[in-house]
Design a protein around this motif. Structure first.
Motif, PDB file in Angstrom:
ATOM      1  N   ILE A 115      11.966 -14.331  10.037  1.00  0.00           N
ATOM      2  CA  ILE A 115      11.302 -14.459   8.731  1.00  0.00           C
ATOM      3  C   ILE A 115      11.456 -13.213   7.868  1.00  0.00           C
ATOM      4  O   ILE A 115      11.043 -13.201   6.713  1.00  0.00           O
ATOM      5  N   GLY A 116      12.046 -12.152   8.406  1.00  0.00           N
ATOM      6  CA  GLY A 116      12.137 -10.904   7.657  1.00  0.00           C
ATOM      7  C   GLY A 116      11.163  -9.866   8.201  1.00  0.00           C
ATOM      8  O   GLY A 116      10.673  -9.996   9.322  1.00  0.00           O
ATOM      9  N   ASP A 119       1.703  -7.944   2.243  1.00  0.00           N
ATOM     10  CA  ASP A 119       2.437  -9.206   2.172  1.00  0.00           C
ATOM     11  C   ASP A 119       1.497 -10.395   2.312  1.00  0.00           C
ATOM     12  O   ASP A 119       0.591 -10.403   3.152  1.00  0.00           O
ATOM     13  N   ARG A 120       1.726 -11.423   1.504  1.00  0.00           N
ATOM     14  CA  ARG A 120       1.072 -12.714   1.680  1.00  0.00           C
ATOM     15  C   ARG A 120       1.937 -13.516   2.648  1.00  0.00           C
ATOM     16  O   ARG A 120       3.164 -13.599   2.483  1.00  0.00           O
ATOM     17  N   VAL A 121       1.309 -14.106   3.663  1.00  0.00           N
ATOM     18  CA  VAL A 121       2.064 -14.775   4.717  1.00  0.00           C
ATOM     19  C   VAL A 121       1.463 -16.137   5.033  1.00  0.00           C
ATOM     20  O   VAL A 121       0.302 -16.423   4.712  1.00  0.00           O
ATOM     21  N   VAL A 122       2.298 -16.956   5.660  1.00  0.00           N
ATOM     22  CA  VAL A 122       1.838 -18.205   6.268  1.00  0.00           C
ATOM     23  C   VAL A 122       1.730 -17.940   7.762  1.00  0.00           C
ATOM     24  O   VAL A 122       2.666 -17.421   8.379  1.00  0.00           O
ATOM     25  N   TRP A 123       0.592 -18.288   8.336  1.00  0.00           N
ATOM     26  CA  TRP A 123       0.389 -18.029   9.757  1.00  0.00           C
ATOM     27  C   TRP A 123      -0.398 -19.181  10.374  1.00  0.00           C
ATOM     28  O   TRP A 123      -0.992 -19.992   9.678  1.00  0.00           O
ATOM     29  N   ARG A 127      -5.986 -14.746  17.782  1.00  0.00           N
ATOM     30  CA  ARG A 127      -4.568 -14.418  17.742  1.00  0.00           C
ATOM     31  C   ARG A 127      -3.814 -15.446  16.917  1.00  0.00           C
ATOM     32  O   ARG A 127      -4.232 -16.607  16.802  1.00  0.00           O
ATOM     33  N   GLY A 128      -2.692 -15.013  16.341  1.00  0.00           N
ATOM     34  CA  GLY A 128      -1.935 -15.925  15.508  1.00  0.00           C
ATOM     35  C   GLY A 128      -0.463 -15.578  15.476  1.00  0.00           C
ATOM     36  O   GLY A 128      -0.030 -14.544  15.999  1.00  0.00           O
ATOM     37  N   LEU A 129       0.314 -16.451  14.852  1.00  0.00           N
ATOM     38  CA  LEU A 129       1.755 -16.265  14.697  1.00  0.00           C
ATOM     39  C   LEU A 129       2.105 -16.427  13.229  1.00  0.00           C
ATOM     40  O   LEU A 129       1.791 -17.450  12.616  1.00  0.00           O
ATOM     41  N   VAL A 130       2.744 -15.413  12.650  1.00  0.00           N
ATOM     42  CA  VAL A 130       3.199 -15.479  11.263  1.00  0.00           C
ATOM     43  C   VAL A 130       4.522 -16.228  11.241  1.00  0.00           C
ATOM     44  O   VAL A 130       5.483 -15.838  11.916  1.00  0.00           O
ATOM     45  N   THR A 131       4.564 -17.295  10.459  1.00  0.00           N
ATOM     46  CA  THR A 131       5.744 -18.162  10.458  1.00  0.00           C
ATOM     47  C   THR A 131       6.571 -18.058   9.181  1.00  0.00           C
ATOM     48  O   THR A 131       7.693 -18.551   9.138  1.00  0.00           O
ATOM     49  N   ALA A 132       6.020 -17.450   8.126  1.00  0.00           N
ATOM     50  CA  ALA A 132       6.782 -17.332   6.875  1.00  0.00           C
ATOM     51  C   ALA A 132       6.165 -16.257   5.991  1.00  0.00           C
ATOM     52  O   ALA A 132       4.952 -15.995   6.058  1.00  0.00           O
ATOM     53  N   LEU A 133       7.019 -15.627   5.187  1.00  0.00           N
ATOM     54  CA  LEU A 133       6.570 -14.703   4.153  1.00  0.00           C
ATOM     55  C   LEU A 133       6.531 -15.441   2.821  1.00  0.00           C
ATOM     56  O   LEU A 133       7.467 -16.169   2.488  1.00  0.00           O
ATOM     57  N   MET A 134       5.465 -15.240   2.057  1.00  0.00           N
ATOM     58  CA  MET A 134       5.432 -15.777   0.706  1.00  0.00           C
ATOM     59  C   MET A 134       6.186 -14.839  -0.228  1.00  0.00           C
ATOM     60  O   MET A 134       6.441 -13.671   0.115  1.00  0.00           O
TER      61      MET A 134
END
Length: 332
Positions: free
Chosen positions: A72-73, A79-83, A90-97
């Motif tokens: 994802i970079g 950064d604004r992210v999708v997680w 706990r979580g996983l960041v799956t995309a950057l906005m």
């Protein structure tokens, strides 16, 4: 001692063990992805990053310890992210906005390295000591112009300047005020001056930058009386809090604004930049470029140079032109 050779059977056994381990890892990954399918994606903001670990604040203000998918970079503070949550806290960041703005500087290989994202104000901190560097200050201002954020100059430790010397000291920076850059004169011994900085930060996501020794850390502590509480909150949620003194971190101010403290931005240089962008970074020079007698004017000894004429009649400060020419030399 000679190395013992493995038999074919031993080699096959090692391969089997490695295949089994890879399969177990793949099974765990699939289990996580299956759980993600049940957990709806959420929006969040990166508060701090330390290595592969991220502290992400969700829309309700809770902080989660996240990892990011490799493709994802490079997420950075702000950064604004999708997680998606993958377990308790706990979580996983799956995309950057998409980033509205990003402050970068070149790494040792010359590649742009993002430092902070989605800021809208750059606060450049100077002090009487160490001796202010107009060259460094101008580079910060060029960066602010090019990424499209507001810039202000905060001169700290003004109590170190004798009252008889203060007019001359302030005059050294007067041309920046004339260009429209706000100038704040600060002293932690005078609370009213700190109030002016707090007012300037209101409604913004600001990052403080400046040389070592200018008093940036003291300003951060004064602006954030609950800084240790915020660090403790990060540590309790993610275990990352102890790293916030050496990693770029976004803090929440009392009025709901945000302050990004970046210990890593104590020195700064612009990355690769073309001459047109460089001229755009000097707001008083942008309208003069192209008005010299010669189209390839180097703004040095050529006759009828528009930039030299502007210095001669006081429209451009000579130090600003000197910085521009020095940086222009690296563009060619």
């Amino acid at each position: 001692m000679p190395r013992r050779r493995l038999s074919e059977r031993q080699i096959e056994r090692i391969r089997t063990i490695q295949d089994r381990r890879r399969q177990r890892l793949a099974d765990r990954t699939e289990a996580v992805l299956a759980e993600l399918e049940e957990a709806p994606p959420e929006a969040g903001t990166v508060v701090v990053r330390h290595g592969a670990n991220l502290a992400v604040e969700d829309e309700a203000g809770k902080v989660w310890h996240c990892l990011a998918r490799q493709n994802i970079g490079e997420p950075v503070c702000g950064d604004r992210v999708v997680w998606q949550p993958i377990g308790s806290g706990r979580g996983l960041v799956t995309a950057l906005m998409a980033r509205r703005t990003v402050l970068s500087r070149p790494d040792f290989a010359g590649r742009d390295k993002p430092l902070a994202a989605n800021l809208d104000q750059l606060v450049i901190v100077l002090a009487p000591r160490p001796e202010p560097s107009p060259y460094l200050l101008d580079q910060y201002l060029v960066a602010a112009e090019l990424i499209g954020v507001r810039a202000l100059i905060a001169v700290a430790k003004t109590d170190l300047v004798d009252e008889t010397e203060r007019p001359a000291f302030e005059q050294r920076f007067a041309h920046y005020g004339a260009l429209g850059y706000p100038l704040l004169w600060l002293s932690l011994r005078r609370d009213a001056t700190l109030a002016s900085l707090a007012a300037a930060l209101h409604g913004h996501t600001s990052i403080l930058v400046g040389q070592s020794g200018v008093g940036k850390s003291s300003l951060v502590k004064a602006l954030l009386p609950d800084r240790e509480i915020q660090i403790g909150r990060l540590s309790a949620a993610t275990g990352l809090g102890r790293h916030t003194t050496s990693a770029t971190t976004r803090y929440r101010l009392a009025d709901g604004s945000f302050l990004i403290d970046s210990p890593g931005v104590r020195s700064f240089r612009l990355g690769a930049i073309d001459p047109a962008d460089l001229a755009r970074g000097f707001r008083e020079l942008a309208s003069l470029i192209g008005h010299c007698r010669f189209s390839d004017c180097r703004h040095d000894r050529e006759p009828d140079c528009a930039l030299k004429a502007a210095v001669a009649d006081g429209r451009v400060h000579p130090e600003r032109l000197a910085t521009f020419l020095h940086l222009l030399g690296s563009c060619r």
